[in-house]
Design an enzyme around this catalytic site. Structure first.
Site, mmCIF file in Angstrom:
data_model
loop_
_atom_site.group_PDB
_atom_site.id
_atom_site.type_symbol
_atom_site.label_atom_id
_atom_site.label_comp_id
_atom_site.label_asym_id
_atom_site.label_seq_id
_atom_site.Cartn_x
_atom_site.Cartn_y
_atom_site.Cartn_z
ATOM 1 N N GLU A 208 0.822 -1.216 0.000
ATOM 2 C CA GLU A 208 0.000 0.000 0.000
ATOM 3 C C GLU A 208 0.851 1.259 0.000
ATOM 4 O O GLU A 208 0.370 2.341 0.325
ATOM 5 C CB GLU A 208 -0.951 -0.025 1.210
ATOM 6 C CG GLU A 208 -1.954 -1.165 1.111
ATOM 7 C CD GLU A 208 -2.915 -1.247 2.290
ATOM 8 O OE1 GLU A 208 -2.623 -0.685 3.358
ATOM 9 O OE2 GLU A 208 -3.963 -1.895 2.129
ATOM 10 N N LYS A 338 -15.120 -2.225 4.410
ATOM 11 C CA LYS A 338 -14.561 -2.588 3.105
ATOM 12 C C LYS A 338 -15.699 -3.249 2.341
ATOM 13 O O LYS A 338 -16.148 -4.338 2.721
ATOM 14 C CB LYS A 338 -13.430 -3.605 3.270
ATOM 15 C CG LYS A 338 -12.159 -3.077 3.909
ATOM 16 C CD LYS A 338 -11.292 -4.273 4.278
ATOM 17 C CE LYS A 338 -9.868 -3.899 4.647
ATOM 18 N NZ LYS A 338 -9.170 -5.049 5.257
HETATM 19 P P1 PGA Z 1 -6.080 -6.224 2.957
HETATM 20 O O1 PGA Z 1 -5.512 -5.335 4.133
HETATM 21 O O2 PGA Z 1 -6.716 -5.348 1.952
HETATM 22 O O3 PGA Z 1 -4.857 -6.932 2.463
HETATM 23 O O4 PGA Z 1 -7.062 -7.152 3.605
HETATM 24 C C1 PGA Z 1 -6.062 -4.153 4.571
HETATM 25 C C2 PGA Z 1 -6.273 -4.169 6.053
HETATM 26 O O5 PGA Z 1 -6.000 -5.168 6.746
HETATM 27 O O6 PGA Z 1 -6.764 -3.185 6.580
HETATM 28 ZN ZN ZN Z 2 -6.871 -4.347 8.676
#
Ligand code: PGA
Ligand code: ZN
Length: 413
Positions: A208, A338
């Site tokens: 990221e 998410k």
């Molecule tokens: P991921 O990580 O998109 O790889 O699940 C993001 C997070 O854990 O916040």
């Molecule tokens: Zn997370």
């Protein structure tokens, strides 16, 4: 009425070079081709909607998305074209009915999300309103720019695993996106040059965009964050706070936490988190414990409540049932949202509302595998979410969202 003329999908690549889905939609009486890309996680929760991949080892190590593309280009094409829908919830319910499984195992969360979001874009376009306004109408919220939480350092599954914790994030206390990004730039590059001096190496970036130096001690990373903030002339705990994504599920084994090669208990980890919180002005701890350690999450809340948010990511998977469970057992105080963890926009909005009904703070979050699409920024602004978590200030898949927030802030939409 939204009258669908055409639906199709294409396998495209995400920020890790892994295949993902891009879905397209055209409406009757509207020549515009709407499209959307879906993201994908690496540090995933066990209760997430299932992401369907081809499993054919000869293509992209089994990560191909041609099966999903095929489902959209044949099955959903037939079901959706020349059909009209009243609104988003009618459309999403229809998708859920067609899938008919609890965790979207028939068509995949990646398939349903692509369709759900492309419908949202097409409907917003048809209504001639910006996407954020569409989201705010759906959720009955007042748009507001979120506070940024920005990755400075990364470890765990987003890097080489050198440090157990996944992210140390900056939370600038300023009143504009522009000022927050400027502050982050100063700290990010100060931390990079400090680490170049102390570790004599070119800094590597994690998935990221967070800096991923060769420090395997989490405390050392916190100290570097604190030092860079100080060197830039900012006051930690006043001008800026820190947040942490512990992602504890990913170093949990047989009921213990494998922390720096030592097995420690949930209570030990809670103590460690409480010490960090005080020492490093942490305002939010995400996944401080493992996702099935339900017995100890309320302990964590009790030990830290009032000082800092206890946010569930893997614990809650943006899933209404798990959010209700956490609210009933006082296991968390904030939600990481998410959309692809649950599968459709309507379900994610239900989770958002549940969180808000209990006055929880909500962070709208990107995934570690992202694309150039910027819908996430519109979602966070439209919902009036408290925070947004996109990643660091490098890499275009992150910047498409930051730059969209800058546009919104400037009134350009
Ligand atoms: P991921 O990580 O998109 O790889 O699940 C993001 C997070 O854990 O916040
Ligand atoms: Zn997370």
């Amino acid at each position: 009425m939204v009258d669908i003329r055409e639906v199709k999908a294409l396998e495209v690549l995400d920020s890790r070079g892994k295949p993902t889905i891009k879905a397209y939609m055209k409406l009757v009486g509207d020549n515009f081709l709407y499209s959307v890309c879906v993201p994908s996680g690496a540090s995933t929760g066990i209760n997430e909607a299932m992401e369907i991949r081809d499993g054919d080892q000869k293509r992209f190590g089994g990560n191909g998305c041609l099966k999903v593309v095929e489902s959209i280009n044949t099955f959903f094409k037939e079901k959706l074209e020349n059909k009209d829908f009243l609104n988003q919830s009618e459309f999403d319910n229809y998708l859920l009915e067609l899938d008919g499984t609890k965790n979207k195992t028939k068509f995949g969360g990646n398939c349903l999300l692509a369709l759900s979001l492309v419908f949202a874009k097409a409907h917003a376009g048809n209504l001639k309103i910006p996407l954020f306004e569409y989201f705010s109408l759906l959720a009955n919220t007042v748009p507001k720019l979120p506070t940024l939480t920005i990755n400075l350092f990364s470890g765990g599954k987003h890097a080489g695993g050198q440090a157990p914790i996944q992210d140390i994030l900056l939370v600038p206390q300023v009143d504009s996106i522009q000022a927050a990004l400027e502050m982050t730039y100063n700290i990010y590059y100060k931390a990079a040059s400090n680490l170049k001096e102390s570790h004599n190496m070119r800094l590597l970036r994690a998935d990221e965009g967070g800096l991923s130096p060769d420090c395997n001690i989490a405390d050392e990373l916190f100290d570097h964050a604190k030092q860079a903030i100080l060197d830039c002339g900012y006051v930690l705990g006043q001008d800026i706070f820190l947040a942490v994504d512990v992602a504890a599920s990913h170093f949990h084994e047989n009921g213990q936490y494998n922390y720096h090669g030592k097995n420690i208990s949930s209570i030990d980890l809670i103590e460690k988190l409480a010490q960090w919180q005080k020492k490093y002005s942490i305002i939010s701890i995400e996944d401080g414990l493992e996702e099935e350690d339900w017995d100890h999450w309320p302990e964590l809340v009790k030990r830290l409540n009032g000082c800092c948010e206890i946010m569930g990511d893997d614990l809650l998977c943006t899933n209404p049932t798990l959010i209700k469970k956490a609210q009933a057992s006082l296991a968390a105080t904030a939600l990481l949202l998410k959309v692809n963890q649950v599968g459709t926009l309507s379900e994610a909005l239900e989770s958002f509302k549940l969180a808000k009904n209990k006055d929880w703070r909500v962070t709208v979050s990107a995934r570690s595998g992202e694309t150039e699409d910027s819908w996430l920024a519109d979602l966070a602004y439209g919902l009036g979410a408290d925070y947004i978590k996109i990643g660091s200030i490098t890499q275009s898949e992150r910047l498409s969202k930051y730059n969209r927030l800058l546009e919104i802030e400037a009134g350009i939409y």
